[in-house]
Design a protein around this motif. Structure first.
Motif, PDB file in Angstrom:
ATOM      1  N   GLY A 126       1.787  -7.452  -0.950  1.00 16.25           N
ATOM      2  CA  GLY A 126       1.533  -6.816   0.334  1.00 16.25           C
ATOM      3  C   GLY A 126       0.568  -7.595   1.212  1.00 16.25           C
ATOM      4  O   GLY A 126      -0.174  -7.010   2.001  1.00 16.25           O
ATOM      5  N   ARG A 127       0.583  -8.911   1.110  1.00 14.07           N
ATOM      6  CA  ARG A 127      -0.317  -9.733   1.915  1.00 14.07           C
ATOM      7  C   ARG A 127       0.177  -9.847   3.356  1.00 14.07           C
ATOM      8  O   ARG A 127       1.372  -9.756   3.630  1.00 14.07           O
ATOM      9  CB  ARG A 127      -0.471 -11.125   1.292  1.00 14.07           C
ATOM     10  N   LEU A 183       0.609 -13.830  -9.750  1.00 10.44           N
ATOM     11  CA  LEU A 183       0.923 -14.353  -8.412  1.00 10.44           C
ATOM     12  C   LEU A 183       0.769 -13.281  -7.343  1.00 10.44           C
ATOM     13  O   LEU A 183       0.369 -13.560  -6.214  1.00 10.44           O
ATOM     14  CB  LEU A 183       2.362 -14.897  -8.379  1.00 10.44           C
ATOM     15  N   LYS A 184       1.097 -12.044  -7.706  1.00  7.56           N
ATOM     16  CA  LYS A 184       1.045 -10.950  -6.738  1.00  7.56           C
ATOM     17  C   LYS A 184      -0.316 -10.258  -6.693  1.00  7.56           C
ATOM     18  O   LYS A 184      -0.562  -9.424  -5.822  1.00  7.56           O
ATOM     19  CB  LYS A 184       2.111  -9.909  -7.076  1.00  7.56           C
ATOM     20  N   ILE A 213       7.777 -12.426   2.936  1.00  8.05           N
ATOM     21  CA  ILE A 213       7.151 -13.157   1.825  1.00  8.05           C
ATOM     22  C   ILE A 213       5.809 -12.520   1.482  1.00  8.05           C
ATOM     23  O   ILE A 213       5.485 -12.325   0.305  1.00  8.05           O
ATOM     24  CB  ILE A 213       6.979 -14.646   2.181  1.00  8.05           C
ATOM     25  N   GLY A 214       5.034 -12.184   2.508  1.00 13.89           N
ATOM     26  CA  GLY A 214       3.754 -11.533   2.268  1.00 13.89           C
ATOM     27  C   GLY A 214       3.903 -10.234   1.511  1.00 13.89           C
ATOM     28  O   GLY A 214       3.122  -9.927   0.590  1.00 13.89           O
ATOM     29  N   LEU A 215       4.922  -9.431   1.863  1.00 10.82           N
ATOM     30  CA  LEU A 215       5.164  -8.171   1.164  1.00 10.82           C
ATOM     31  C   LEU A 215       5.441  -8.399  -0.316  1.00 10.82           C
ATOM     32  O   LEU A 215       4.986  -7.641  -1.170  1.00 10.82           O
ATOM     33  CB  LEU A 215       6.371  -7.445   1.796  1.00 10.82           C
ATOM     34  N   ASP A 225       0.824  -1.214   0.000  1.00 14.08           N
ATOM     35  CA  ASP A 225       0.000   0.000   0.000  1.00 14.08           C
ATOM     36  C   ASP A 225       0.853   1.257   0.000  1.00 14.08           C
ATOM     37  O   ASP A 225       0.550   2.233  -0.708  1.00 14.08           O
ATOM     38  CB  ASP A 225      -0.942   0.006   1.213  1.00 14.08           C
ATOM     39  N   LEU A 226       1.937   1.245   0.785  1.00 20.61           N
ATOM     40  CA  LEU A 226       2.804   2.422   0.829  1.00 20.61           C
ATOM     41  C   LEU A 226       3.523   2.618  -0.498  1.00 20.61           C
ATOM     42  O   LEU A 226       3.698   3.759  -0.957  1.00 20.61           O
ATOM     43  CB  LEU A 226       3.810   2.300   1.978  1.00 20.61           C
TER      44      LEU A 226
END
Length: 451
Positions: free
Chosen positions: A417-418, A380-381, A411-413, A282-283
């Protein structure tokens, strides 16, 4: 090794890192001038070469010289006109007092302000304390120590403090990098300005001890400069005892700067140390929107394109800036009637491959998984939840966890951004299915063999 040997090894290292056209255009015509063990001077054909090498290829150049010499050095570029101008300048001795009083500069970039700094969860604590320092320099938080990986906004935030103080007081602010401090101390700066080196020792002390706010960037690069460390210790102590504000940045927290003198490291820990984390998805989107506000791209990128850029870039603001510059340049050259996602992917394809995926193990897994399932890394993202994308995404997350040392949050980032809980859920799902699904086991083995 002399400068010619170093430069030969440098070219051999960097050639496979960039495409052939870029190598021939920007690197093949360079000439080494001199090397003193710390600074390598290079001759470039034009000012455009100097700008491109400094702005676009800085990271890959630094990486190449580090691989060649096993240490970080400073690289300086000069055109033939600049070399001749330096010769003329050095032939005249300048009055030291005039240099100090009339030619003194804060070295602050006026564009680095609080208004232009984009705030998110990863940096809001640092920003809050930066405002406290700016409002009350030398009073509440001293020293103020910012740390985090390169390219996440430390320099911008430090200079924002300096610009705020100068705009709201008559205090004298000085911003320098640790390399500039070292060069000043060793007299390199005095030579470049034509100042008598013997008199410069006094000038140096006056320059650094007569400030109200000293901002020094990337202190970690003083690690092998023992004498410069000792001098900085004395300057730090004098400024601190006089209630002058000291602001420092590093890639590590002060307690991890093991090669620094204990007394200096303890000084760093006297105030407040704040970690700035890499920007989340988000940032990154907010940063991209902010960066294109005053450019030719303003109003031309829809949210899909902004998300694509955010997903494609590492968590590094400098690479986001480089990506935007690349898209601007490609747009100016091609003159499209509309900037859509396909055009953006075409414009950034080679750039992202060279600059983003070279040494990123997560990105390597993402690329191999995407190729295996005949989808894109952007899929994937993305937020798409169809089975043909969700399953590969879960597999990629699982492999990132078991085949790298990265944590769930990182990994989430890298997957749009998960949250770390989403990654954890994917891991549990794949781990459970592997116990009974022989086909899935074969898929995992196939992908791991490609890794």
């Amino acid at each position: 090794m002399n400068e010619n040997e170093i430069f030969k090894n440098f070219l051999e290292y960097i050639q496979p890192k960039v495409n052939l056209n870029s190598f021939n255009l920007w690197f093949a015509s360079l000439e080494p001038l001199s090397f003193d063990g710390e600074i390598l001077n290079i001759k470039v054909p034009t000012l455009t070469h100097k700008k491109i090498l400094t702005d676009t290829y800085k990271d890959v150049v630094d990486e190449a010289f580090y691989a060649t010499l096993n240490k970080k050095i400073q690289v300086q570029y000069y055109t033939n006109d600049e070399i001749e101008a330096e010769k003329e300048k050095n032939s005249t001795v300048i009055d030291v007092s005039q240099y100090l009083e009339d030619d003194w500069e804060s070295n602050l970039n006026p564009n680095f302000t609080f208004d232009t700094f984009v705030v998110g969860d990863s940096n809001k604590f640092a920003v809050m304390n930066a405002h406290i320092v700016a409002e009350n320099p030398g009073v509440e938080i001293n020293p103020f120590f910012l740390y985090g990986k390169s390219g996440i906004g430390k320099t911008h935030l430090m200079q924002a403090i300096g610009n705020y103080i100068m705009a709201n007081s008559k205090k004298k602010v000085l911003y320098v990098s640790s390399e500039e401090f070292r060069d000043d101390y060793t007299g390199i700066a005095s030579v470049s300005k034509g100042i008598d080196t013997m008199n410069y020792a006094t000038s140096f002390k006056r320059k650094y001890q007569n400030v109200d706010v000293l901002i020094i960037d990337d202190i970690q690069f003083l690690v092998d400069a023992v004498k410069s460390q000792q001098e900085f210790f004395h300057i730090f102590t004098n400024l601190y005892n006089a209630n002058k504000q000291i602001i420092i940045s590093s890639d590590k927290p002060p307690e991890e700067l093991k090669k620094f003198e204990d007394r200096l490291r303890s000084r760093f820990m006297m105030g407040l140390s704040v970690d700035i984390q890499p920007p989340d998805f988000d940032l990154k989107c907010k940063i991209i929107k902010k960066k294109i506000e005053n450019t030719t791209l303003k109003g031309k990128l829809d949210h899909e394109i902004i998300e694509y850029i955010a997903n494609s870039c590492k968590n590094d603001i400098r690479q986001i800036e480089g990506t935007i510059k690349r898209l601007m340049a490609y747009t100016a050259m091609m003159g499209p009637t509309k900037i859509d996602l396909n055009f953006t992917m075409e414009a950034l394809n080679d750039y992202l491959k060279v600059n983003i995926y070279a040494e990123n193990s997560i990105s390597k897994i993402q690329n191999i998984v995407a190729d295996y399932f005949n989808i894109s890394v952007s899929d994937l993202k993305s937020k798409k939840k169809t089975a043909n994308i969700a399953k590969p995404r879960h597999i990629a997350m699982y492999l990132c966890r078991v085949d790298t040392e990265e944590g769930l949050a990182r990994i989430g980032l890298e997957f749009g951004g998960r949250d770390h809980s989403t990654v954890s859920s994917a891991l549990d799902k794949i781990t459970s299915e592997l116990k009974t699904d022989s086909k899935l086991n074969m898929i995992i083995k196939d992908i791991e063999s490609k890794l």
